[in-house]
Structures are given as C-alpha cells and as structure tokens.
Write an enzyme that holds these catalytic residues in place. Sequence first.
Site, PDB file in Angstrom:
ATOM      1  N   PRO A  51      -1.953  -1.966  -2.305  1.00 12.52           N
ATOM      2  CA  PRO A  51      -0.678  -2.730  -2.641  1.00 12.52           C
ATOM      3  C   PRO A  51      -0.269  -1.694  -4.361  1.00 12.52           C
ATOM      4  CG  PRO A  51      -2.555  -4.515  -2.132  1.00 12.52           C
ATOM      5  CD  PRO A  51      -3.117  -3.681  -1.943  1.00 12.52           C
ATOM      6  N   GLU A  52       0.810  -1.556  -4.731  1.00 16.26           N
ATOM      7  CA  GLU A  52       1.169  -0.900  -5.631  1.00 16.26           C
ATOM      8  C   GLU A  52       2.497  -1.480  -5.696  1.00 16.26           C
ATOM      9  OE1 GLU A  52       2.660   3.336  -4.217  1.00 16.26           O
ATOM     10  OE2 GLU A  52       0.572   3.521  -3.085  1.00 16.26           O
ATOM     11  N   LYS A 100       0.549  -2.155 -11.128  1.00 16.10           N
ATOM     12  CA  LYS A 100      -0.137  -2.828 -10.186  1.00 16.10           C
ATOM     13  C   LYS A 100      -0.286  -4.728 -10.713  1.00 16.10           C
ATOM     14  CE  LYS A 100      -1.285   1.487  -8.164  1.00 16.10           C
ATOM     15  NZ  LYS A 100      -2.242   2.121  -7.969  1.00 16.10           N
ATOM     16  N   ARG A 149      -7.677  12.165  -4.389  1.00 15.56           N
ATOM     17  CA  ARG A 149      -6.931  10.988  -2.523  1.00 15.56           C
ATOM     18  C   ARG A 149      -5.920  12.204  -2.048  1.00 15.56           C
ATOM     19  NH1 ARG A 149      -5.791   6.089  -5.287  1.00 15.56           N
ATOM     20  NH2 ARG A 149      -5.507   5.600  -2.939  1.00 15.56           N
TER      21      ARG A 149
END
Length: 262
Positions: A2-3, A59, A250
């Site tokens: 979730p962003e 977030k 990432r």
Amino acid sequence: MPELPEVEIFKRYLDATSLHQRIDDVDVRNAYVLKNVTKRELARRLKGRRFESNRRHGKHLFVRADGDVWLRLHFGMTGSLEYFKNDERAPRHARVLFVFTNNHRLAFDDQRQFGQIGLLKDVDEFLKKRSLGPDALDLDLREFRKILGKRHGAVKSILMNQQFIAGIGNIYADEILFRVHMHPATEISRLGDKDFATLFRAARYILKRAITAKADVNQMPRSWLLLQRGKGGKCPRCGRRLKSATIGGRTAWFCPHCQKGA
C-alpha cells in the site's frame, strides 16, 4: 505494498463505514502488529469511544477517537481494512478487530504482519520524530523543486525517500518515471527546472488517477506501466520487453527504449 493511493482509499473506506460508532471491544488476535502499546492498553484506551475523524499522511493513516486519542495505522506490505458483521465473516488474516455496538467490526487484515498499529497523542509530533517529509499531494511546484532540487542520487531513490516526500513507493515511482520517459537511475542533480515541473505534474496526475481508480489495477489506464510491470512484461508504448534493475535496494521496472539514458 500500500502506497499513498491505497491508503487514501482505506481512509475513505473507514470514513464511509466506521465513523461515529461506539467501540464496544478491541479484539487483538495477534499482538505482533502492535507497536509501543499492549493489547490491554489498546482496548482500555478505545473502549467506549468513537472514531470521529481521520487523517492520512503519506502511507500512514491516523484515526482520531473522541477524547483526542489517535490510532495510528501503517499497512506494511499486505495490510488492509475490512468492515463486516459478525465474527463468522472475519477475514482470514485479521490481526485486530474493532468491535462496534451495532455488532459490526472493522478488521485490520495483514497476511505478512509488516503492518503496525499504535496510539498517539499528537500526530504532528509523530511526523516530526519520524522525520517524514510533506505529503506528496500537499506540495506545490515551488516546494517540490526546493525539496528535490538540492539532492544527489538516482531519481527513483529520491522520489521514494519518505524523509523528502511522503507517500510515493516502488510501484508509483516507476509509473511516474515511465510517464515522463525518464530512466529510474537518472542522477537527479542533472535535472533542470523544466524537468522538475514535468516530474511534479506527472506525480500529481499518477497519484490522483490511481485514487480515482480506487487503487484497482483493473481500473487503471491500459497505457500505464503497472499492468505490465514484472517479468515478461512489455512496454505499453512500444511493445518492447521491459527490463529491471536494482536501484537504492529496490527493483525498478522500465522500458529501455522509451526511458533511455541514466
């Protein structure tokens, strides 16, 4: 994970389902997600109160109960909210249930348990202690340029740094950079005013459009990278195979043809 768009959807969902209802009980089924609060204290501080409003920053979702108690929710990688009636319908990975007097419940569901639940007295103090930057949708172009214009490093890493700007994560950073035809490894100090303006407009568009789509991949534009992002994916512009690279620890996905140069 979730962003900002997903958490904004959770915020609106909680608004629509769970405000102004008296909390009869707090059922902690797995205390692992609790941070700096015990399950006994969480229940004691919230029982008999109502959720009156909420606030999202990046977030994080903060829910104010009457008596100025703030519940902090961070959704980690797999967290979500679900409102339902009766325990028989509880989601499989419900970690904490807020039980209302109308016999409905709000579940904090989190399969991988990287989410967090805590209590706060002051949200702004928490944001300051965590050194979180301003919310990505609260910035204007001048502030955006001021924050990012003095940085060094890969543009994707800078966009994802929550101490600079809060809310943009791995997936939407890739989407923003794809929209502006910019390679994720581009050194941000090489960008000019026009580049920052283009990047700013793209960030706002992508985040707002994702919210409009309710953060549902199936409702997002077919021209977006997100639908092809991953092994074997093809660029929705040119049809060439997407590539990946590790940037700032990432995985970044991009089109080597449409996003040339670093």
